[in-house]
Design a protein around this motif. Structure first.
Motif, PDB file in Angstrom:
ATOM      1  N   ARG A 129       0.853  -1.182   0.000  1.00 29.74           N
ATOM      2  CA  ARG A 129       0.000   0.000   0.000  1.00 29.74           C
ATOM      3  C   ARG A 129       0.885   1.225   0.000  1.00 29.74           C
ATOM      4  O   ARG A 129       1.752   1.381   0.858  1.00 29.74           O
ATOM      5  N   SER A 130       0.689   2.068  -0.992  1.00 28.92           N
ATOM      6  CA  SER A 130       1.488   3.280  -1.124  1.00 28.92           C
ATOM      7  C   SER A 130       0.566   4.423  -1.506  1.00 28.92           C
ATOM      8  O   SER A 130       0.338   4.698  -2.680  1.00 28.92           O
ATOM      9  N   ALA A 131       0.008   5.074  -0.489  1.00 32.69           N
ATOM     10  CA  ALA A 131      -0.949   6.150  -0.736  1.00 32.69           C
ATOM     11  C   ALA A 131      -0.560   7.381   0.057  1.00 32.69           C
ATOM     12  O   ALA A 131      -0.116   7.278   1.207  1.00 32.69           O
ATOM     13  N   ALA A 132      -0.714   8.532  -0.551  1.00 32.78           N
ATOM     14  CA  ALA A 132      -0.389   9.794   0.122  1.00 32.78           C
ATOM     15  C   ALA A 132      -1.204   9.915   1.407  1.00 32.78           C
ATOM     16  O   ALA A 132      -2.402   9.627   1.439  1.00 32.78           O
ATOM     17  N   ALA A 137       2.720   0.166   3.703  1.00 33.19           N
ATOM     18  CA  ALA A 137       2.322  -1.128   4.271  1.00 33.19           C
ATOM     19  C   ALA A 137       2.506  -2.230   3.249  1.00 33.19           C
ATOM     20  O   ALA A 137       2.495  -1.992   2.029  1.00 33.19           O
ATOM     21  N   VAL A 138       2.692  -3.453   3.737  1.00 30.14           N
ATOM     22  CA  VAL A 138       2.735  -4.647   2.897  1.00 30.14           C
ATOM     23  C   VAL A 138       1.780  -5.670   3.493  1.00 30.14           C
ATOM     24  O   VAL A 138       1.439  -5.615   4.681  1.00 30.14           O
ATOM     25  N   GLY A 291       3.864   9.144   2.492  1.00 31.23           N
ATOM     26  CA  GLY A 291       3.343   9.115   3.851  1.00 31.23           C
ATOM     27  C   GLY A 291       4.367   9.561   4.870  1.00 31.23           C
ATOM     28  O   GLY A 291       5.012  10.602   4.725  1.00 31.23           O
ATOM     29  N   THR A 292       4.532   8.755   5.918  1.00 25.91           N
ATOM     30  CA  THR A 292       5.482   9.107   6.982  1.00 25.91           C
ATOM     31  C   THR A 292       6.912   8.711   6.659  1.00 25.91           C
ATOM     32  O   THR A 292       7.814   8.917   7.467  1.00 25.91           O
ATOM     33  N   GLY A 293       7.141   8.133   5.503  1.00 27.11           N
ATOM     34  CA  GLY A 293       8.487   7.714   5.119  1.00 27.11           C
ATOM     35  C   GLY A 293       8.496   7.228   3.690  1.00 27.11           C
ATOM     36  O   GLY A 293       8.659   7.998   2.748  1.00 27.11           O
ATOM     37  N   GLY A 294       8.311   5.920   3.503  1.00 27.65           N
ATOM     38  CA  GLY A 294       8.233   5.387   2.148  1.00 27.65           C
ATOM     39  C   GLY A 294       8.867   4.025   2.006  1.00 27.65           C
ATOM     40  O   GLY A 294       9.126   3.319   2.989  1.00 27.65           O
ATOM     41  N   PHE A 295       9.134   3.662   0.753  1.00 30.02           N
ATOM     42  CA  PHE A 295       9.720   2.374   0.395  1.00 30.02           C
ATOM     43  C   PHE A 295      11.126   2.601  -0.166  1.00 30.02           C
ATOM     44  O   PHE A 295      11.376   3.605  -0.835  1.00 30.02           O
ATOM     45  N   ALA A 330      16.632  11.014  11.285  1.00 20.25           N
ATOM     46  CA  ALA A 330      15.394  11.396  10.598  1.00 20.25           C
ATOM     47  C   ALA A 330      14.166  10.980  11.405  1.00 20.25           C
ATOM     48  O   ALA A 330      14.108   9.867  11.935  1.00 20.25           O
ATOM     49  N   LEU A 331      13.181  11.854  11.451  1.00 23.29           N
ATOM     50  CA  LEU A 331      11.915  11.565  12.106  1.00 23.29           C
ATOM     51  C   LEU A 331      10.855  11.281  11.054  1.00 23.29           C
ATOM     52  O   LEU A 331      10.943  11.757   9.909  1.00 23.29           O
ATOM     53  N   PRO A 332       9.829  10.488  11.392  1.00 27.21           N
ATOM     54  CA  PRO A 332       8.754  10.216  10.433  1.00 27.21           C
ATOM     55  C   PRO A 332       8.153  11.497   9.892  1.00 27.21           C
ATOM     56  O   PRO A 332       7.964  12.470  10.629  1.00 27.21           O
ATOM     57  N   GLY A 333       7.872  11.493   8.598  1.00 26.46           N
ATOM     58  CA  GLY A 333       7.318  12.675   7.954  1.00 26.46           C
ATOM     59  C   GLY A 333       8.299  13.261   6.961  1.00 26.46           C
ATOM     60  O   GLY A 333       9.047  12.528   6.299  1.00 26.46           O
ATOM     61  N   PRO A 334       8.354  14.579   6.836  1.00 30.31           N
ATOM     62  CA  PRO A 334       9.247  15.212   5.851  1.00 30.31           C
ATOM     63  C   PRO A 334      10.708  14.819   6.026  1.00 30.31           C
ATOM     64  O   PRO A 334      11.427  14.651   5.029  1.00 30.31           O
ATOM     65  N   GLY A 335      11.170  14.650   7.269  1.00 29.68           N
ATOM     66  CA  GLY A 335      12.568  14.281   7.495  1.00 29.68           C
ATOM     67  C   GLY A 335      12.900  12.923   6.914  1.00 29.68           C
ATOM     68  O   GLY A 335      13.938  12.740   6.269  1.00 29.68           O
ATOM     69  N   ALA A 336      12.023  11.948   7.148  1.00 32.97           N
ATOM     70  CA  ALA A 336      12.262  10.603   6.614  1.00 32.97           C
ATOM     71  C   ALA A 336      12.172  10.586   5.098  1.00 32.97           C
ATOM     72  O   ALA A 336      12.973   9.932   4.419  1.00 32.97           O
ATOM     73  N   ARG A 337      11.214  11.317   4.535  1.00 35.40           N
ATOM     74  CA  ARG A 337      11.094  11.349   3.069  1.00 35.40           C
ATOM     75  C   ARG A 337      12.321  11.999   2.439  1.00 35.40           C
ATOM     76  O   ARG A 337      12.821  11.551   1.397  1.00 35.40           O
ATOM     77  N   ALA A 338      12.836  13.051   3.059  1.00 33.82           N
ATOM     78  CA  ALA A 338      14.054  13.695   2.543  1.00 33.82           C
ATOM     79  C   ALA A 338      15.245  12.749   2.644  1.00 33.82           C
ATOM     80  O   ALA A 338      16.110  12.725   1.759  1.00 33.82           O
ATOM     81  N   ALA A 339      15.299  11.945   3.715  1.00 39.16           N
ATOM     82  CA  ALA A 339      16.393  10.990   3.877  1.00 39.16           C
ATOM     83  C   ALA A 339      16.370   9.940   2.769  1.00 39.16           C
ATOM     84  O   ALA A 339      17.424   9.535   2.261  1.00 39.16           O
ATOM     85  N   LEU A 340      15.173   9.513   2.370  1.00 39.69           N
ATOM     86  CA  LEU A 340      15.084   8.524   1.290  1.00 39.69           C
ATOM     87  C   LEU A 340      15.527   9.122  -0.038  1.00 39.69           C
ATOM     88  O   LEU A 340      16.141   8.429  -0.863  1.00 39.69           O
ATOM     89  N   ALA A 341      15.245  10.386  -0.252  1.00 34.74           N
ATOM     90  CA  ALA A 341      15.740  11.056  -1.467  1.00 34.74           C
ATOM     91  C   ALA A 341      17.262  11.109  -1.467  1.00 34.74           C
ATOM     92  O   ALA A 341      17.907  10.952  -2.520  1.00 34.74           O
TER      93      ALA A 341
END
Length: 402
Positions: A129-132, A137-138, A291-295, A330-341
């Protein structure tokens, strides 16, 4: 509480789960098999892989189980040197590659998981599951596992990658590989001037060997001995292991010592055959912030490649060390998404470079036909030293992120 789900308990998944747990993440590790298990062969870790394990905090454990790999050079099947072994004085201070039994490495990685990792076996992930606005989730058809981060470390046949990066396809590399560990009690006694180690490279065929520990040091344990890997152009063989071993002895007949002695000392039960496959093309991205992070894709799920440079495990450990580094604060949210980038930026170009070098090495083994083989043999002496040197430098030059 930062949470992660790691799908796949191979060496990349184990390394990632342990690294995230040690930096404060609560991790659920999902494995489709009924238990965590390792291949009964061995692997070689080049300096970049060793650096990655040190960055993951596993360097001390590696030192206890690994054997330094001597620089034994590269020869042709006729014994001619393509790359001369370096003298001890030349490699003084140079970082050394090592060889380690996969079961020993597996045990060290499991021991490093700690109590923040919840291991679930018998879980075959089917969907994601990958929804904004929602947590990634898997699902395995019975239970949904959601977290701030989902790591796809489920190998070259990754179910998650097929959903996240459908442009990447699994294809044959045009060759098959056989691996074996000959335990010391059955290993041949070799002349001093023909030590174990090094590589023999021919058109369509390749043989690499290394010692696991010293004779007598393992007390009869099958985890010590002589490890070898043979590669041949063509499809995997459907025959029994005994017949496959007979074919290997025929194909490598007349190659310089100790190739023949090692094949003669190998039992069919030692043999592990593998079709060599790769991803073509590679995924366009390894990170999918949501979401709060990603894949994220990691290891063979991200960049499955032929084994010719021995970089599969090394790159998986690099992935794990990089992911743990960028996510440490990194914290869940924008920080985690930026870390994945950031993970994508640091890993994609790096792996594309190594895969490109690996594919160039593959050309030697894909050559078929008598005239083509003669032309390749004639050119091998001038092409291979330059190619091997460039490939080794590109592969081993990685440093952990600050």
């Amino acid at each position: 509480m930062r949470t992660a789900v790691v799908v796949g308990a191979g060496i990349g998944g184990l390394a990632t789960a342990g690294a995230l747990a040690r930096s404060g993440w609560q991790v659920t590790l999902l494995e489709r098999g009924d238990r965590l298990r390792a291949d009964r062969t061995a692997l070689m870790l080049w300096p970049n892989g060793v650096r990655a394990l040190h960055a993951l905090g596993l360097g001390a454990g590696l030192a206890a189980i690994a054997t330094p790999l001597p620089d034994a050079g590269v020869r042709r099947p006729d014994g001619h040197w393509l790359v001369q072994p370096r003298k001890a004085a030349e490699r003084a201070g140079a970082e050394r590659a090592v060889v380690v039994h996969r079961e020993d490495l597996h045990d060290a990685l499991v021991a490093g998981l700690g109590d923040r990792v919840d291991i679930r076996t018998g879980v075959a992930v089917r969907t994601l599951r990958s929804a904004a606005g929602e947590r990634p989730a898997v699902d395995d058809g019975r239970q949904t596992f959601e977290a701030d981060l989902v790591v796809a470390a489920d190998g070259i046949d990754s179910t998650l990658r097929r959903r996240l990066a459908p442009e990447a396809s699994v294809v044959s590399s045009g060759c098959a590989a056989w691996r074996a560990v000959i335990p010391w009690y059955r290993a041949p006694e070799l002349p001093v001037d023909r030590p174990v180690g090094g590589e023999v490279l021919g058109a369509g065929y390749r043989f690499v060997a290394a010692s696991l520990g010293e004779r007598g040091s393992s007390g009869g344990s099958t985890r010590g001995g002589i490890y070898w890997i043979a590669t041949a152009a063509g499809a995997p063989r459907p025959e029994s292991p005994a017949t496959q071993l007979t074919l290997l002895r025929r194909w490598f007949d007349g190659w310089p010592a100790p190739v023949g002695q090692l094949l003669a000392a190998t039992d069919p039960d030692d043999l592990v055959q593998q079709e060599v496959r790769e991803l073509r093309p590679l995924p366009k991205t390894y990170a999918f912030p949501v979401g709060t992070g990603g894949f994220v894709l990691l290891g063979d799920a991200a960049h499955g490649m032929p084994h010719h440079l021995g970089q599969g495990a090394c790159l998986a450990f690099e992935d794990a060390a990089t992911l743990a580094s960028v996510l440490r604060a990194a914290l869940p949210g924008p920080g985690a998404r930026a870390a994945l980038a950031t993970y994508q930026r640091l890993r994609h170009t790096r792996t594309v470079t190594v895969v490109r070098q690996t594919r160039r090495m593959s050309a030697v083994l894909r050559t078929r036909g008598r005239l083509a083989l003669r032309a390749r043999d004639a050119a091998l002496g001038t092409i291979s030293p330059r190619l091997i040197g460039r490939a080794a430098a590109a592969a081993s030059g990685w440093q952990p992120p600050e």
